[in-house]
Design a protein around this motif. Structure first.
Motif, PDB file in Angstrom:
ATOM      1  N   ARG A 113       0.815  -1.228   0.000  1.00 18.32           N
ATOM      2  CA  ARG A 113       0.000   0.000   0.000  1.00 18.32           C
ATOM      3  C   ARG A 113       0.842   1.269   0.000  1.00 18.32           C
TER       4      ARG A 113
ATOM      5  N   VAL B 175      -6.912   5.478   9.456  1.00 20.78           N
ATOM      6  CA  VAL B 175      -6.954   4.015   9.353  1.00 20.78           C
ATOM      7  C   VAL B 175      -5.524   3.493   9.326  1.00 20.78           C
TER       8      VAL B 175
ATOM      9  N   LYS C 126      -3.245   0.371   8.474  1.00 23.53           N
ATOM     10  CA  LYS C 126      -3.385  -0.828   7.633  1.00 23.53           C
ATOM     11  C   LYS C 126      -2.035  -1.533   7.501  1.00 23.53           C
TER      12      LYS C 126
ATOM     13  N   GLY D 226      -3.376  -7.391   2.858  1.00 24.27           N
ATOM     14  CA  GLY D 226      -4.723  -7.079   3.342  1.00 24.27           C
ATOM     15  C   GLY D 226      -5.736  -7.277   2.220  1.00 24.27           C
TER      16      GLY D 226
ATOM     17  N   ARG E 142      -9.411  -6.934   5.848  1.00 23.86           N
ATOM     18  CA  ARG E 142      -8.530  -7.562   6.852  1.00 23.86           C
ATOM     19  C   ARG E 142      -7.220  -6.792   6.950  1.00 23.86           C
TER      20      ARG E 142
ATOM     21  N   PHE F  93      -9.390   0.935  12.447  1.00 26.99           N
ATOM     22  CA  PHE F  93      -9.864   2.323  12.376  1.00 26.99           C
ATOM     23  C   PHE F  93      -9.548   3.028  13.690  1.00 26.99           C
TER      24      PHE F  93
ATOM     25  N   GLU G  87      -3.326   6.102   7.270  1.00 19.68           N
ATOM     26  CA  GLU G  87      -3.970   6.967   6.275  1.00 19.68           C
ATOM     27  C   GLU G  87      -5.018   7.832   6.952  1.00 19.68           C
TER      28      GLU G  87
ATOM     29  N   GLU H 108     -18.254   5.305  -2.818  1.00 17.46           N
ATOM     30  CA  GLU H 108     -17.057   4.675  -3.382  1.00 17.46           C
ATOM     31  C   GLU H 108     -17.370   4.220  -4.803  1.00 17.46           C
TER      32      GLU H 108
ATOM     33  N   GLY I  50     -15.573  -3.568   5.398  1.00 12.47           N
ATOM     34  CA  GLY I  50     -14.470  -3.740   4.456  1.00 12.47           C
ATOM     35  C   GLY I  50     -14.711  -4.719   3.325  1.00 12.47           C
TER      36      GLY I  50
ATOM     37  N   GLU J 213      -9.891   1.612  -7.196  1.00 12.19           N
ATOM     38  CA  GLU J 213     -10.987   1.950  -6.291  1.00 12.19           C
ATOM     39  C   GLU J 213     -10.766   3.381  -5.802  1.00 12.19           C
TER      40      GLU J 213
ATOM     41  N   PHE K 227     -12.509   6.900  -3.558  1.00 10.44           N
ATOM     42  CA  PHE K 227     -13.528   7.569  -2.741  1.00 10.44           C
ATOM     43  C   PHE K 227     -13.968   8.795  -3.529  1.00 10.44           C
TER      44      PHE K 227
ATOM     45  N   ASN L 190      -7.943   5.018  -3.660  1.00 12.67           N
ATOM     46  CA  ASN L 190      -7.716   4.197  -2.465  1.00 12.67           C
ATOM     47  C   ASN L 190      -6.738   3.070  -2.775  1.00 12.67           C
ATOM     48  N   GLU L 191      -7.062   2.252  -3.765  1.00 10.44           N
ATOM     49  CA  GLU L 191      -6.102   1.202  -4.129  1.00 10.44           C
ATOM     50  C   GLU L 191      -6.336   0.745  -5.558  1.00 10.44           C
TER      51      GLU L 191
HETATM   52  N1  ADP Z   1      -8.771   5.923   4.464  1.00 11.16           N
HETATM   53  C1  ADP Z   1     -10.027   5.457   4.472  1.00 11.16           C
HETATM   54  N2  ADP Z   1     -11.079   6.278   4.758  1.00 11.16           N
HETATM   55  C2  ADP Z   1     -12.343   5.818   4.789  1.00 11.16           C
HETATM   56  N3  ADP Z   1     -12.681   4.543   4.549  1.00 11.16           N
HETATM   57  C3  ADP Z   1     -11.703   3.668   4.273  1.00 11.16           C
HETATM   58  C4  ADP Z   1     -10.327   4.075   4.215  1.00 11.16           C
HETATM   59  N4  ADP Z   1      -9.582   2.998   3.898  1.00 11.16           N
HETATM   60  C5  ADP Z   1     -10.440   1.969   3.757  1.00 11.16           C
HETATM   61  N5  ADP Z   1     -11.711   2.343   3.971  1.00 11.16           N
HETATM   62  C6  ADP Z   1     -12.913   1.475   3.871  1.00 11.16           C
HETATM   63  O1  ADP Z   1     -12.528   0.114   3.977  1.00 11.16           O
HETATM   64  C7  ADP Z   1     -12.724  -0.561   2.708  1.00 11.16           C
HETATM   65  C8  ADP Z   1     -11.606  -1.560   2.449  1.00 11.16           C
HETATM   66  O2  ADP Z   1     -10.363  -0.899   2.423  1.00 11.16           O
HETATM   67  P1  ADP Z   1      -9.300  -1.092   1.243  1.00 11.16           P
HETATM   68  O3  ADP Z   1      -8.209  -0.108   1.482  1.00 11.16           O
HETATM   69  O4  ADP Z   1      -9.983  -1.026  -0.070  1.00 11.16           O
HETATM   70  O5  ADP Z   1      -8.718  -2.540   1.556  1.00 11.16           O
HETATM   71  P2  ADP Z   1      -9.041  -3.975   0.960  1.00 11.16           P
HETATM   72  O6  ADP Z   1      -7.749  -4.358   0.313  1.00 11.16           O
HETATM   73  O7  ADP Z   1      -9.371  -4.785   2.152  1.00 11.16           O
HETATM   74  O8  ADP Z   1     -10.176  -3.826  -0.025  1.00 11.16           O
HETATM   75  C9  ADP Z   1     -12.816   0.557   1.692  1.00 11.16           C
HETATM   76  O9  ADP Z   1     -13.521   0.148   0.533  1.00 11.16           O
HETATM   77  C10 ADP Z   1     -13.536   1.637   2.497  1.00 11.16           C
HETATM   78  O10 ADP Z   1     -14.919   1.364   2.572  1.00 11.16           O
END
Ligand code: ADP
Ligand code: MG
Length: 363
Positions: free
Chosen positions: A98, A136, A138, A143, A147, A151, A173, A181, A207, A245, A247, A256-257
């Motif tokens: 990440r 968050v 991580k 992950g 997982r 938070f 983060e 999303e 998640g 993905e 936000f 996000n990723e």
């Molecule tokens: N920085 C963040 N702010 C708000 N929500 C978050 C954040 N990071 C993750 N989330 C929530 O958690 C979900 C899963 O996180 P993500 O980073 O996509 O990991 P994964 O690899 O498990 O999908 C996201 O789709 C979102 O709903």
């Protein structure tokens, strides 16, 4: 033509199902002989870092791809030198971490939440001070489905977060107070042809992706998403399907990723687009002309997690298509999904509500 897939999960299974009509054959590498891919292709049994088994797979096929992200880069580098390995190993490696991933986003001028590397409790305290709470924490690697995340809602959570995750390299983060999303799926072929699917709006709980709605129409967000995705495709000289993905906050996208593979938020494309993400991934890595990514009507995709309602009840919902992955039920396990494909957004939302009620009955 034979395609090798590292990982025989549901994504690999759907890749093979999309490839059969094209006259292609599939061989998987997976540790489990009853993985979802087993019903549609041969499985070479082995761990993802078993270089001997990886070599066996490379010898048996013409092109190698993967359906999971946690494939050790050092192990696949040996076979990537022998047979075409796509998407590129570099894209796989960068998306596994990440911190590397978000650093790349920023280098390519793709906005992200503020972030910082965390390797000690002190780092975490500093990061929380600089970036702010909520945030968050991580794990940088491995992950998925929420997982490896904690938070941090108040300062008192910091120590608990560190205790829960501190054994491995981490990233902190800023929490994004998002409106929704969305994700974009794009595809680039080895011949350089590129196409983009319309955005999908995704709803997660704890998640895990619960449902997606597509096409999610917003000309401005679509434009932003395509611009961001194009930069990544170019950066890696990419071939195959790539997902980002995001936000959505105040009309802007915050990345996000990314996933260098077909994606759960693109399952609707099987029935809801002219060409599915799975078929286009295969076309892309074989250098074949890509198919149209235009949507057909309105779609919603709902995951079945832990349990599946009875087939008769699912199939009663108007416009529904069901996909079972052939897995044993287990808590929080994705067992299958269904896609509603109908002519109007109103009919889609009605059918989705019906399905959600059905699912709640099963849960
Ligand atoms: N920085 C963040 N702010 C708000 N929500 C978050 C954040 N990071 C993750 N989330 C929530 O958690 C979900 C899963 O996180 P993500 O980073 O996509 O990991 P994964 O690899 O498990 O999908 C996201 O789709 C979102 O709903
Ligand atoms: Mg995610």
């Amino acid at each position: 033509m034979k395609i090798g897939i590292i990982g025989a999960g549901q994504l690999g299974r759907m890749l093979a199902l999309a490839g059969y009509p094209l006259g292609l054959q599939f061989v998987f590498l997976d540790q489990s002989e009853d993985a979802p891919g087993a019903q549609v292709g041969r499985i070479i049994r082995g761990a993802f870092d078993d270089t001997q088994r990886l070599g066996e797979l490379a010898d048996a096929v013409d092109v190698i791809t993967f359906d999971v992200e946690n494939v050790p880069v050092s192990a696949v580098e040996t076979i990537a030198a022998r047979k075409p390995f796509l998407p590129p190993v570099r894209a796989l490696g960068d998306s596994q971490d990440r911190l590397v991933e978000k650093t790349l986003f920023n280098k390519l001028k793709i906005p992200t939440a503020p972030f910082a590397a965390v390797d000690s409790l002190e780092d975490l305290q500093k990061a929380a001070k600089k970036i702010g709470i909520p945030g968050v924490l991580k794990t940088r690697r491995l992950g998925y489905d929420g997982r490896g995340q904690f938070f941090v809602r108040k300062s008192a959570d910091i120590e608990a977060a560190w205790k829960a995750l501190g054994a491995v390299p981490l990233i902190y983060e800023g929490f994004v107070d998002f409106r929704r999303e969305v994700s974009i799926i794009g595809v680039r072929s080895t011949a350089g042809e590129t196409r983009f699917y319309p955005l999908s709006a995704n709803t997660h709980e704890s998640g895990i992706l619960r449902y997606s709605i597509a096409p999610y129409r917003s000309a401005s967000l679509q434009r932003q998403a395509e611009t961001h995705l194009k930069r990544i495709l170019k950066h890696f000289d990419y071939a195959g399907v790539l997902t980002i993905e995001f936000f959505v906050k105040r009309g802007r996208l915050i990345a996000n990723e990314m996933a260098p593979r077909v994606h759960n938020s693109g399952h609707w494309t099987i029935e809801g687009a002219r060409t599915s993400q799975f078929e286009n991934h295969i076309r892309a890595i074989l250098g074949l002309p890509l198919g149209s990514t235009s949507p057909i009507g309105h779609s919603a995709m709902l995951n079945f997690i832990g349990q599946i309602p009875t087939l008769g009840n699912i199939l009663r919902v108007p416009g529904v298509h069901f996909h079972s992955y052939g897995k044993e039920p287990r808590h929080n396990r994705k067992l299958g999904h269904c896609t509603i494909n109908v002519a109007s957004a109103g009919a889609r939302d009605r059918a989705l509500r019906q399905l959600v009620r059905l699912k709640m009955g099963a849960d």
